[in-house]
Design a protein around this motif. Structure first.
Motif, PDB file in Angstrom:
ATOM      1  N   VAL A 135       0.830  -1.203   0.000  1.00  0.00           N
ATOM      2  CA  VAL A 135       0.000   0.000   0.000  1.00  0.00           C
ATOM      3  C   VAL A 135       0.867   1.256   0.000  1.00  0.00           C
ATOM      4  N   LEU A 136       1.899   1.246   0.818  1.00  0.00           N
ATOM      5  CA  LEU A 136       2.696   2.453   1.023  1.00  0.00           C
ATOM      6  C   LEU A 136       3.961   2.483   0.184  1.00  0.00           C
ATOM      7  N   GLY A 137       4.248   1.391  -0.540  1.00  0.00           N
ATOM      8  CA  GLY A 137       5.425   1.361  -1.398  1.00  0.00           C
ATOM      9  C   GLY A 137       6.730   1.464  -0.634  1.00  0.00           C
ATOM     10  N   ALA A 138       6.798   0.807   0.509  1.00  0.00           N
ATOM     11  CA  ALA A 138       7.984   0.879   1.370  1.00  0.00           C
ATOM     12  C   ALA A 138       8.521  -0.525   1.611  1.00  0.00           C
ATOM     13  N   PRO A 139       9.762  -0.658   2.109  1.00  0.00           N
ATOM     14  CA  PRO A 139      10.295  -1.988   2.441  1.00  0.00           C
ATOM     15  C   PRO A 139       9.425  -2.695   3.479  1.00  0.00           C
TER      16      PRO A 139
END
Length: 443
Positions: A135-139
């Motif tokens: 959803v947040l495009g993070a690791p």
């Protein structure tokens, strides 16, 4: 009970679960609390993710939905029967098994339950982190750590968390699910070309495994419910309905977007405002991780009653978080089936033995005598399950599958029989429990 006890003084909102097994559990939860808790536990991203294992490829979606409903009814009925027993006896799940097997013999299912609780907590943390990272495009790893820490903190005050979940979180989760349903149903829904189920009953088996995985944990929470009826109805109805809703959501998403496995999350993200709805479900998912961590601690107290559940929950939370950093989610399907193979027969044995025992005769004390005869129907049910549908393990675990497949050949059992391993194992365990119960009473 002292005069300052919160239950006696009426300040039930401040009552908490005892820190050790020696403490008396407060009975502060009613039907609404129980319904809310189990509905919230059933609203889990793991279920739509697992929907790929229940889809019957090339068959109408109605057939898959029917398999989901049948599996949810069977599994939730078992859950409700054990939950009601936990409320009547006011003891945790593994302590309840002392009345069946005796104190020391109950350590065997306790060991299995500790393994499954850690496994489920790990899976929950993985799904939370995987969904949040998409959803947040993070690791992924920061979300693994955050989910592990938050779930562990929740396990320190379980009854307070249950009240919050029942009164607030469940409604937020249902609103998010309803919105996703509306959006998915607006898409064309052709038959799904691929899926993991080989027959109606193998699909139902996957669904049965979800509520049955909570059977050993149910009494950990329903020991705080004021009546057996509220505990049984609340857990069965709450979890059963949520199971149907979440599996069907996953099946519809697969049909609408042609996704599989964890890609169901990607499909839901494609829905307008889907990211917000998925984030709500990610936050709600913490309750499953918390429940497994708390139950691991309570289960361990069946062996050492004076261990502080807060220390145990902290240790288990650390282990689950470390495992989640390296877990291969491809192991999810065999894990589900193995849980069913172990706990479906045990649930059948416990239900028959408990509900045919006169009230007040179920011994859960430290001196509960060993009843090893009850291991026989449990073992027979497990064997019947494996002979019907051997649990498949890839790689190093393939030897397990090969051994049971060879036994099928020895007995002339068709590997593609299409039977329900859960129902076969349950029937064998139930039938064999009756003579064991009669023999035990005569003794």
């Amino acid at each position: 009970m002292s005069a300052a006890d919160p239950v006696r003084t009426g300040v039930v909102g401040t009552a908490e679960a005892p820190l050790t097994l020696d403490g008396a559990p407060p009975r502060t939860l009613g039907l609404a609390d129980t319904l809310g808790l189990w509905a919230n536990l059933g609203v889990s991203l793991l279920l739509p993710v697992a929907a790929v294992f229940v889809v019957l490829p090339g068959r109408p979606l109605s057939v898959t939905v029917a398999a989901v409903v049948v599996g949810a009814v069977v599994g939730s009925a078992l859950l409700g029967a054990v939950a009601a027993a936990g409320a009547r006896e006011s003891v945790p799940g593994m302590v309840l098994l002392r009345g069946l097997l005796g104190r020391r013999t109950s350590w065997l299912p306790t060991a299995f339950n500790l393994v499954q609780c850690v496994g489920w907590a790990t899976f929950e943390i993985v799904v939370i982190a995987e969904a949040a990272s998409r959803v947040l495009g993070a690791p992924r790893w920061p979300f693994v750590v955050a989910a592990g820490v938050l779930a562990t903190a929740m396990a320190l005050r379980p009854l307070g968390v249950v009240r919050v979940l029942a009164r607030y979180a469940v409604w937020t989760a249902l609103a998010a699910v309803a919105y996703l349903f509306v959006q998915v149903l607006a898409e064309p829904l052709p038959p799904v070309g691929g899926g993991g189920a080989t027959s109606f009953w193998t699909a139902a088996d996957v669904v049965i495994a979800l509520p049955v995985s909570w059977v050993p944990l149910a009494a950990d929470y329903t020991r705080h419910v004021r009546s057996a009826r509220a505990a049984g109805v609340g857990s069965a109805v709450g979890y059963g309905l949520a199971t149907v809703v979440m599996f069907v959501l996953g099946v519809l998403a697969l049909a609408a977007y042609g996704s599989a496995g964890l890609d169901v999350v990607d499909a839901l993200l494609a829905v307008p405002l889907g990211a917000l709805a998925v984030l709500v479900l990610v936050a709600v998912e913490l309750d499953e991780a918390f429940a497994n961590l708390y139950s691991t601690a309570v289960s361990a107290q069946n062996v050492v009653a004076r261990l502080d559940r807060r220390v145990l929950a902290g240790a288990v939370g650390t282990v689950a978080t470390l495992l989640a950093l390296t877990l291969d989610v491809a192991a999810y399907e065999p894990f589900l089936f193995l849980i069913g193979a172990v706990f479906v027969p045990l649930a059948g044995v416990l239900i028959v033995a408990y509900w045919t025992t006169p009230r007040g005769r179920w011994d859960t004390s430290d001196t509960a005598p060993a009843r090893p005869l009850y291991l026989l129907p449990w073992l027979a049910g497990f064997v019947a399950y494996q002979l019907t549908l051997p649990t498949y393990f890839p790689g190093p675990g393939a030897g397990w599958t090969a051994w049971w497949t060879a036994r099928q050949a020895d007995l002339g059992i068709d590997p593609a029989n299409g039977w329900s391993a859960s129902l076969v194992g349950l029937a064998v365990a139930v039938v064999l429990t009756v003579p064991v119960t009669l023999a035990t009473r005569r003794r």
